[in-house]
Scaffold this motif. Structure first.
Motif, PDB file in Angstrom:
ATOM      1  N   THR A 579      53.270  34.658  36.743  1.00  0.00           N
ATOM      2  CA  THR A 579      54.301  34.028  37.168  1.00  0.00           C
ATOM      3  C   THR A 579      53.969  33.536  38.813  1.00  0.00           C
ATOM      4  OG1 THR A 579      55.328  35.780  38.107  1.00  0.00           O
ATOM      5  CG2 THR A 579      56.269  35.182  36.222  1.00  0.00           C
ATOM      6  N   ILE A 580      53.034  34.203  39.401  1.00  0.00           N
ATOM      7  CA  ILE A 580      52.474  33.823  40.590  1.00  0.00           C
ATOM      8  C   ILE A 580      51.290  34.484  40.802  1.00  0.00           C
ATOM      9  CG2 ILE A 580      53.659  35.845  41.889  1.00  0.00           C
ATOM     10  CD1 ILE A 580      54.148  33.720  44.161  1.00  0.00           C
ATOM     11  N   ASP A 581      50.464  33.847  41.553  1.00  0.00           N
ATOM     12  CA  ASP A 581      48.988  34.626  41.973  1.00  0.00           C
ATOM     13  C   ASP A 581      49.223  35.797  42.678  1.00  0.00           C
ATOM     14  OD1 ASP A 581      47.577  32.582  40.379  1.00  0.00           O
ATOM     15  OD2 ASP A 581      47.595  31.409  42.228  1.00  0.00           O
ATOM     16  N   THR A 582      48.434  36.791  42.221  1.00  0.00           N
ATOM     17  CA  THR A 582      48.485  38.231  42.954  1.00  0.00           C
ATOM     18  C   THR A 582      47.262  38.485  43.735  1.00  0.00           C
ATOM     19  OG1 THR A 582      48.402  39.333  41.098  1.00  0.00           O
ATOM     20  CG2 THR A 582      50.669  39.127  41.776  1.00  0.00           C
ATOM     21  N   ILE A 583      46.590  39.266  42.949  1.00  0.00           N
ATOM     22  CA  ILE A 583      45.141  39.804  43.560  1.00  0.00           C
ATOM     23  C   ILE A 583      44.158  39.188  42.391  1.00  0.00           C
ATOM     24  CG2 ILE A 583      43.413  41.593  43.760  1.00  0.00           C
ATOM     25  CD1 ILE A 583      46.068  43.047  44.903  1.00  0.00           C
ATOM     26  N   ILE A 615      30.791  41.511  41.828  1.00  0.00           N
ATOM     27  CA  ILE A 615      32.135  41.188  41.866  1.00  0.00           C
ATOM     28  C   ILE A 615      32.558  40.784  43.297  1.00  0.00           C
ATOM     29  CG2 ILE A 615      32.499  43.779  42.440  1.00  0.00           C
ATOM     30  CD1 ILE A 615      34.781  43.827  40.269  1.00  0.00           C
ATOM     31  N   GLY A 616      33.749  40.502  43.193  1.00  0.00           N
ATOM     32  CA  GLY A 616      34.759  39.879  44.469  1.00  0.00           C
ATOM     33  C   GLY A 616      36.060  40.153  43.946  1.00  0.00           C
ATOM     34  N   VAL A 617      36.715  40.645  45.015  1.00  0.00           N
ATOM     35  CA  VAL A 617      38.202  40.827  44.968  1.00  0.00           C
ATOM     36  C   VAL A 617      38.925  40.279  46.234  1.00  0.00           C
ATOM     37  CG1 VAL A 617      40.216  42.634  44.925  1.00  0.00           C
ATOM     38  CG2 VAL A 617      38.138  43.026  43.558  1.00  0.00           C
TER      39      VAL A 617
END
Length: 632
Positions: A579-583, A615-617
């Motif tokens: 529904t919406i971008d988070t992480i 990896i990247g967060v």
């Protein structure tokens, strides 16, 4: 002073003929390590030398039945002239016994070899490690100290003049070479008369020199110029690794050194592509089947519920790691002590690849099985490289308006806010010594993959929860959870009242344009172990805990996520990422998880396993997350 004349040029040894016409076999010298000039396709020109020793050359590809090709042509099966029966190192040379095919189209080539017309051999190889050895006239000299030959070819011109078919009409070749050595010795004698008595000529030097290189009667000045010309041509030829026939022609025809230099550059530029052919011969079916069987057995021992015994693996059930090493070495292991077998196996790419493949599969299985509580509320993606990538969080779409008959559509705009995400490299190197093979310590070996897989999964969890707990800045210069973002709830216990207040904050979030309400709803309640029981009761009860006949509005409406990295009474509400971008959790394209590679360290009698995870967060949008610090 004394000079070692036999070292002036690298060549095949003069020995009795090794050709067996009935068996269609002949011995060849496929390398002497001669220095060869390389133009350098992506680099400056350089000289290349090959170290010829058991430590430097990985012979297993040749000894596993490598092909003998026609001029490095690997485009089709018709280019295969024969097969390598056996390869070894002897007297500083790479030697091999090759057997030619009985096919009709190979017969003319074999007859030319029997008659001594075709005699040049070249090797296709891969350099695993270069070391800078020296410089020659400002040009660097690189020595290959770890390299893998994977095919031999019969060629018209070879970069290594010493690479020949052995024992086929070699007398004239040797006479030319030794007479050229005598000419150079004579030049040095003239230039250093005081040392003439100390110069020793080779015992095998012929009594008479070919007319084309015999010093002629001339005036001292002319003779000195001729000596200088011959000396320079000899030096250029040594550096360029060109054939003796070419050198003989240049000397006899009076070619100038500057013209010789240009010609050598042309020749070496042509032979570079030939001698460094990169097309590898495929492994034989038998070798592949054996490797797959051994891998299956090792995998089953490591994780029996995950990996099952295959049909090709049954022949190796119960076989120790040390016994597998001996099986791979084959006849070459006869007479070796166990510690010698272990060390030799660690220098054999087949055995090292089996260990690496096994550890890699165990690593991926362990990584996949490791719990990752964050997966439901994050978005997975890939990046093509290590450069920062822009992520766009769109605002609300403009309202749809009625369009009158025949009227034009009104134009609306969409606001946007950009965040950037990058991937970083994480890893560790671990060594496996020959002692592990000797002790059949398979537990330590397989645990390497399991521990590395678990470590990679833990790294991802840490990076994701660090975003929630450390509250880093976003592109607008404010922290994710900030009063201006309207996503920090008033301090409250994990109760219906506290949850209602936090949910309301998410419901009234507006788009980036600050106009339209997005009407978001939480999908996940994220807590730490201290509130796990309380949260489970709250979400499972049909009535509000500790009350009488009060309906619980949150019963079954949220998914509970518990992670031990969250401490104290703090808790989070997070919307569904659909529904919406988070992480966002990004990995490098082509690397969906951790990878393990291996390389042999000859000096330490061990294999170094390298575990790498890229990896990247990054938090992409704050409006789908609400934080409550809980009571102190």
């Amino acid at each position: 002073m004394k000079r070692d004349l036999t070292g002036l040029f690298r060549r095949a040894s003069v020995e009795p003929s090794t050709l067996d016409e009935q068996k269609r076999t002949v011995e060849v010298v496929w390398t002497t390590g001669a220095r060869v000039f390389r133009q350098g396709f992506f680099s400056d020109p350089f000289f290349e030398e090959l170290e010829v020793s058991p430590k430097a050359i990985r012979l297993d590809r040749l000894n596993n039945g490598a092909p003998v090709l026609n001029s490095h042509d690997s485009a089709g099966l018709s280019s295969i002239l024969g097969v390598v029966e056996r390869a070894w190192i002897e007297k500083g040379e790479g030697r091999a016994l090759i057997r030619f095919s009985e096919r009709e189209d190979v017969q003319p080539i074999f007859r030319e070899i029997v008659s001594g017309i075709i005699r040049n051999v070249s090797v296709g190889y891969r350099v695993n490690k270069f070391e800078k050895a020296s410089e020659e006239n400002g040009v660097p000299v690189y020595r290959a100290t770890d390299w893998t030959p994977f095919e031999l070819s019969i060629v018209p011109i070879g970069a290594d003049d010493g690479a020949k078919l052995r024992g086929l009409n070699e007398t004239n070749l040797c006479e030319v070479e030794e007479r050229m050595a005598e000419v150079e010795t004579a030049q040095e004698t003239t230039e250093n008369p005081a040392e003439t008595a100390e110069i020793s000529a080779p015992e095998s030097a012929p009594e008479a020199a070919p007319a084309e290189v015999e010093p002629t009667e001339a005036a001292p000045e002319t003779e000195s110029l001729e000596r200088s010309r011959v000396s320079e041509i000899l030096e250029l030829s040594r550096a360029g690794g060109v054939s003796l026939a070419s050198v003989q022609t240049w000397i006899a025809t009076g070619e100038k050194p500057e013209n010789v230099r240009k010609e050598i550059l042309k020749m070496t530029a042509t032979t570079e592509t030939i001698t460094t052919a990169r097309i590898e011969a495929g492994a034989q079916d038998e070798v592949k089947t054996r490797a797959e069987g051994m891998e299956a057995v090792l995998l089953h021992r490591a994780m029996p519920t995950t990996f099952k015994i295959t049909d090709q693996a049954r022949a190796y059930v119960g076989m120790s790691l040390s016994r597998m090493a001996e099986e791979i070495l084959g006849d070459s292991a006869r007479g070796m002590a166990r510690h010698q077998i272990a060390r030799r196996a660690l220098m054999t790419s087949n055995f090292v690849e089996i260990l690496g493949n096994t550890a890699n599969k165990v690593l991926r299985a362990s990584y996949t099985a490791q719990p990752k509580t964050f997966e439901p509320f994050v978005v997975r993606s890939t990046l093509p490289d290590y450069k920062p990538a822009k992520r766009v969080a769109f605002g609300e779409a403009p309202d749809l308006r009625a369009i009158a008959e025949g009227a034009s559509y009104e134009t609306g705009t969409i606001g946007e806010s950009a965040e950037t995400i990058t991937v970083a490299k994480y890893g560790r190197a671990i060594h496996m010594s020959d002692a592990l093979i000797l002790g059949d310590d398979l537990g330590a070996f397989t645990r390497l993959g399991q521990l590395a897989g678990s470590a990679a999964a833990r790294l991802e969890s840490k990076l994701v929860y660090d975003v929630l707990l450390n509250n880093p800045l976003m592109a607008d210069g404010k922290a994710i959870f900030h009063a201006d973002h309207g996503n920090i709830a008033a301090v409250a216990d994990l109760t219906v009242a506290g949850m209602s207040a936090a949910r309301k904050l998410m419901r009234v979030q507006k788009g980036i344009d600050g106009v339209e309400i997005l009407d978001l709803a939480p999908a996940f309640l994220v807590v730490g172990p201290e509130q796990e029981t309380e949260a489970a009761q709250l979400l499972a009860s049909t009535i509000v805990p500790n009350t009488v006949a009060t309906v619980n509005p949150f019963q079954g409406s949220l998914n509970l996520i518990v992670d031990s990295r969250i401490t104290g009474q703090k808790w989070f509400l997070i919307a569904a990422p659909s529904t919406i971008d988070t992480i966002e959790v990004a990995t490098l394209e082509g690397m969906s998880g951790p990878e393990l590679t291996q390389e042999t360290e000859f000096d330490n009698d061990c294999v170094k396993f390298k575990v790498k995870h890229v990896i990247g967060v990054k938090a992409i949008d704050y409006r789908g997350m609400v934080y409550n610090p809980g009571p102190a």
